[in-house]
Design a protein around this motif. Structure first.
Motif, PDB file in Angstrom:
ATOM      1  N   LYS A 305       0.561  -1.254   0.239  1.00  0.00           N
ATOM      2  CA  LYS A 305      -0.047  -0.006   0.469  1.00  0.00           C
ATOM      3  C   LYS A 305       0.778   1.124  -0.074  1.00  0.00           C
ATOM      4  CE  LYS A 305      -3.929   1.985   1.869  1.00  0.00           C
ATOM      5  NZ  LYS A 305      -5.456   1.378   3.064  1.00  0.00           N
ATOM      6  N   ASN A 306       0.265   2.328  -0.724  1.00  0.00           N
ATOM      7  CA  ASN A 306       1.171   3.668  -0.725  1.00  0.00           C
ATOM      8  C   ASN A 306       0.454   3.968  -1.470  1.00  0.00           C
ATOM      9  OD1 ASN A 306       3.064   5.563  -0.848  1.00  0.00           O
ATOM     10  ND2 ASN A 306       4.238   4.707  -2.669  1.00  0.00           N
ATOM     11  N   GLY A 307      -0.358   5.265  -0.742  1.00  0.00           N
ATOM     12  CA  GLY A 307      -1.045   6.289  -1.145  1.00  0.00           C
ATOM     13  C   GLY A 307      -2.776   5.764  -1.649  1.00  0.00           C
ATOM     14  N   GLY A 308      -2.949   5.891  -3.019  1.00  0.00           N
ATOM     15  CA  GLY A 308      -3.955   5.307  -3.629  1.00  0.00           C
ATOM     16  C   GLY A 308      -3.841   4.245  -4.443  1.00  0.00           C
ATOM     17  N   THR A 309      -2.280   3.697  -4.271  1.00  0.00           N
ATOM     18  CA  THR A 309      -2.368   2.094  -4.669  1.00  0.00           C
ATOM     19  C   THR A 309      -2.219   1.472  -3.476  1.00  0.00           C
ATOM     20  OG1 THR A 309      -0.878   3.660  -6.274  1.00  0.00           O
ATOM     21  CG2 THR A 309      -0.340   1.338  -6.021  1.00  0.00           C
ATOM     22  N   GLU A 310      -3.343   0.365  -3.627  1.00  0.00           N
ATOM     23  CA  GLU A 310      -3.417  -0.653  -3.101  1.00  0.00           C
ATOM     24  C   GLU A 310      -2.984  -2.525  -3.828  1.00  0.00           C
ATOM     25  OE1 GLU A 310      -5.847  -2.054   0.795  1.00  0.00           O
ATOM     26  OE2 GLU A 310      -6.550  -0.258  -0.323  1.00  0.00           O
TER      27      GLU A 310
END
Length: 406
Positions: A305-310
């Protein structure tokens, strides 16, 4: 306690859906259950097109064939992936050009740029383990003026796109998001896998979703792909079976890669509860591993997970800090002796006999080898209890201590 590496979900809902197929709809090949699954895929992603096929490999071959990729063309792929990513190009006569990956297992955009030639027709980024690639960086490379000028179209579709095709290998990432955008809406074309070990399974199967820019009409192109997946036949067997509807035509030299209703039935029962039940359950398992293993400095936690990237939480790609391949293998031997199923994802393609025989050399992909040599994939599937997960972690820790101590 015996814990397999992967167990497909076959619950009461799957059994009830299969009973309906066998006793009510009474149709086995492509028909109403495939259509229902395609509708659910569209609903989940939030788009207007989806096509189910019999495997990821077939789906990727279909897209490359549709784009006119063939002998003399090159397709850029990461060296760290399952072989199907390269085989889909090789199977239609094109050459896979392998490049190295980033530390998060995803394809390196700078390496893509360095590998592009006038023969390059497509690039296939791989969302390994379910974690999406850096598509913004990939698109920046593909859309750079000097790269677009290098592109040499050979047919009308290639002229319409005017650049290298981006085909996402989303075999692992159904349910993932990139910058808040669902997987399936990021690239020109996306192919999912519904193989037996995937988050949603049809036993064998795959799904194609289009996100082509103007002037393409995605529904029009998807309708052609549907015909193209049925030997170029403009009616399915289900449609031909309707009274008085026997006449058909073959409009192109297609493939025979349609998904049967028997397979779609399983996926249909699962996808209806994927967002609210199955995907959150996979995240629960992932979170358990992250919390339990983060306390050990030797455990390298995979990206998720990294911000809006999951991630879609398909694979937990644990890495063991500073371990050699031999030490990793010894850990797996000890873990297996304790009846916990683990795996390695993947042996980089240049290590495999087929690709070695074609001149690919592992030393050309140092990051891929660095990731592979100390990677162990932990079990992640619906229904694993906290007691089972705790047992897995304890076995992993004990195996590390035994190997590190020796």
């Amino acid at each position: 306690m015996k814990i397999p590496f992967s167990v497909p979900l076959i619950d009461a809902d799957v059994i009830a859906e299969m009973h309906d197929t066998l006793t009510n709809t009474r149709w086995l090949t492509s028909g109403p259950k495939v259509k229902a699954l395609e509708d659910e895929i569209q609903k989940f992603i939030g788009n207007d097109n989806a096509l189910c096929v019999n495997s990821w490999t077939s789906g990727a071959m279909l897209i490359l064939r549709w784009f006119g990729v063939g002998p003399g063309d090159e397709v850029i792929v990461p060296a760290y992936t399952y072989s199907a990513t390269a085989l889909c190009a090789m199977n239609i006569g094109a050459k896979p050009v392998m490049v190295d990956v980033n530390e998060d297992f995803t394809i390196n955009a700078d390496k893509i740029k360095a590998a592009i030639t006038p023969k390059t027709k497509a690039v296939i980024p791989v969302d390994l383990g379910g974690y999406p690639c850096d598509y913004d960086s990939i698109k920046k490379v593909i859309n750079a003026p000097e790269i677009r000028r290098m592109f040499t179209p050979d047919n009308e579709r290639q002229r319409m796109l005017g650049r290298i095709l981006i085909l996402s290998d989303a075999a692992h990432s159904f349910g993932a998001t990139y910058n808040g955008i669902p997987a399936g809406k990021v690239s020109d074309a996306t192919v999912f896998s519904f193989h037996s070990v995937k988050n949603i399974t049809t036993g064998e199967g795959g799904g194609i979703v289009l996100n082509l820019p103007e002037p393409f009409d995605n529904i029009e192109q998807l309708n052609f792909l549907r015909i193209f997946s049925l030997n170029g036949q403009n009616k399915s067997a289900f449609e031909k079976n309707q009274i008085g509807n026997w006449r058909y035509d073959i409009i192109d030299q297609g493939l025979k890669i349609n998904m049967p209703d028997l397979c779609a039935t399983i996926g249909l029962a699962q996808i209806r509860k994927y967002r609210n039940e199955l995907l959150p359950d996979r995240k629960r398992i992932y979170d358990f591993y992250v919390k339990a293993l983060s306390q050990y400095e030797w455990a390298i936690i995979p990206p998720y997970k990294n911000g809006g990237t999951e991630s879609s939480y398909h694979l937990f790609l644990l890495r063991i800090k500073d371990f050699t391949e031999e030490q990793r293998d010894e850990m797996i031997r000890i873990i297996s002796k304790n009846e916990v199923g683990v795996n390695v994802h993947y042996m980089p393609m240049p290590m495999l006999s087929l690709f070695k025989s074609k001149g690919y050399v592992m030393s050309d992909y140092p990051v891929a080898h660095h990731l592979y040599k100390n990677e162990i994939t932990l079990p992640v599937y619906n229904g694993l209890t906290e007691e089972q997960l705790d047992f897995v972690v304890n076995v992993i820790v004990e195996a590390y201590m035994t190997v590190a101590g020796s």
